[in-house]
Design a protein around this motif. Structure first.
Motif, short mmCIF file in Angstrom:
data_model
loop_
_atom_site.label_atom_id
_atom_site.label_comp_id
_atom_site.label_asym_id
_atom_site.label_seq_id
_atom_site.Cartn_x
_atom_site.Cartn_y
_atom_site.Cartn_z
N GLY A 78 -38.16 -73.84 -7.60
CA GLY A 78 -38.38 -72.64 -6.82
C GLY A 78 -38.67 -71.44 -7.71
N GLY A 79 -39.81 -70.83 -7.52
CA GLY A 79 -40.17 -69.64 -8.28
C GLY A 79 -40.83 -69.91 -9.62
N VAL A 80 -40.84 -71.17 -10.09
CA VAL A 80 -41.41 -71.45 -11.41
C VAL A 80 -42.92 -71.23 -11.40
CG1 VAL A 80 -41.79 -73.22 -13.16
CG2 VAL A 80 -39.56 -73.04 -12.05
N LEU B 282 -50.33 -82.36 -20.41
CA LEU B 282 -48.98 -82.76 -20.04
C LEU B 282 -48.80 -82.53 -18.55
CD1 LEU B 282 -46.02 -83.61 -20.69
CD2 LEU B 282 -45.52 -81.16 -20.98
N VAL B 283 -48.32 -83.56 -17.85
CA VAL B 283 -48.03 -83.46 -16.42
C VAL B 283 -46.54 -83.68 -16.22
CG1 VAL B 283 -48.51 -84.37 -14.12
CG2 VAL B 283 -50.32 -84.36 -15.86
N LEU C 218 -49.61 -72.30 -16.02
CA LEU C 218 -49.51 -73.66 -15.47
C LEU C 218 -50.57 -73.91 -14.42
CD1 LEU C 218 -45.66 -73.78 -14.77
CD2 LEU C 218 -46.83 -74.87 -16.70
N ASP C 219 -51.05 -75.16 -14.36
CA ASP C 219 -51.73 -75.65 -13.17
C ASP C 219 -50.64 -76.25 -12.28
OD1 ASP C 219 -54.33 -75.10 -14.22
OD2 ASP C 219 -54.14 -76.90 -15.46
N VAL C 220 -50.73 -76.03 -10.99
CA VAL C 220 -49.65 -76.44 -10.09
C VAL C 220 -50.18 -77.31 -8.98
CG1 VAL C 220 -47.83 -75.65 -8.52
CG2 VAL C 220 -48.32 -74.36 -10.60
N LEU D 226 -47.70 -78.74 -13.45
CA LEU D 226 -46.41 -78.97 -12.80
C LEU D 226 -46.65 -79.44 -11.37
CD1 LEU D 226 -43.31 -78.73 -12.52
CD2 LEU D 226 -43.67 -76.33 -11.86
N VAL D 227 -46.07 -80.59 -11.03
CA VAL D 227 -45.98 -81.04 -9.64
C VAL D 227 -44.66 -80.49 -9.11
CG1 VAL D 227 -46.03 -83.01 -8.09
CG2 VAL D 227 -47.22 -83.14 -10.28
#
Length: 278
Positions: free
Chosen positions: A115-117, A72-73, A125-127, A108-109
């Motif tokens: 902010g802060g997630v 999921l992106v 998460l991969d960010v 997450l993009v």
């Protein structure tokens, strides 16, 4: 060997979500989940709404299953409040992320509401940063301009960004660029003067010169400009930009100039034609 076909980004009919076929990986893409929006509206405006947290979480998980996605992106704004998540919002985010990542990895993009997630859920998460990144082949998602295993630039695939800031120019080498942030909607009128507002997709050829800050487009190679896909908001309570109403301002710094010619589509797949003339 024939060259690989460019990746396809296909909306899920009836849903504010799309599937990207990346060859070795199938990704489900959504934008603007705005988890905790009811908490935010209570805090910001004193508006009391029943929480739809369970429905959002269950729908995301159902879509992962229905589309047989490997990942999921989220194209930014996973969270609603701009401050670091806390209290009920953090609890909703934790439950949502846990439910998804029990099934598939989640990326997450970063958007302007996140902010802060990334820090709060770094282990889950991969960010990809706010400048955007590339989804390419079956490899783990990479930042724009990252090198592939053979040392060359990851210069094909699906570009992803939120859209609240100027993107990395390397996204221009993608085949398709997907973004959120805008929450596009269309206002539709009937013959007797009634009207309704519907979430919509925007799709069209991207103008490279308008997509990045002045002068930077010249530094990026690429014979054909990518397609730009502007996603509707996953959260139906988050409002949006009425793209076919005079006086509405776009939120992204590169819109509408980067999409000089594009079509609007309803969630059910109905093509409405030029988004500015609907």
């Amino acid at each position: 060997m024939a060259p690989a076909a460019p990746p396809a980004v296909e909306p899920v009919v009836g849903e504010p979500a799309a599937v990207a076929d990346l060859g070795g990986e199938r990704a489900l893409l959504v934008a603007d989940v705005h988890a905790g929006i009811e908490v935010g509206l209570r805090y910001e405006r004193g508006v009391e709404l029943d929480s739809h947290a369970d429905e959002r979480r269950e729908r995301l998980c159902a879509l992962v299953a229905e589309t047989d996605a490997d990942r999921l992106v989220v194209l930014g704004d996973l969270a609603h409040r701009i401050a670091a998540p806390d209290g009920d919002e953090r609890e909703e985010l934790a439950e949502l992320i846990r439910a998804v990542t029990d099934r598939v990895p989640m990326t997450l993009v970063e958007g302007n509401h996140d902010g802060g997630v990334a820090e709060a859920f770094a282990d889950d998460l991969d960010v990809i940063g706010s400048g955007g990144g590339l989804l390419s082949g079956g490899d783990l998602l990479s930042g724009a301009g990252d090198a592939s295993d053979d040392g060359t630039a990851a210069d094909t695939g699906v570009g992803v960004l939120h859209g609240h800031t100027w993107p990395d120019p390397a996204l221009l080498d993608a085949d398709v660029v997907c973004m959120g942030h805008e929450h596009p909607q269309v206002r539709l009128e009937d013959a007797v003067g009634g009207s309704r507002v519907e979430r919509a997709w925007l799709r069209g050829t991207l103008d490279p010169a308008a997509f990045v800050e002045s002068g930077e487009a010249d530094t990026v190679a690429g014979a054909d400009p990518p397609e730009l896909v502007v996603f509707p908001a996953f959260n139906d309570r988050s409002g949006g930009t009425w793209v076919n109403v005079d006086g509405q301002s776009f939120l992204a710094p590169f819109l509408p100039d980067a999409l000089p010619s594009g079509d609007a589509y309803l969630l059910d797949g109905t093509r409405l034609g030029d988004y500015r003339r609907v």
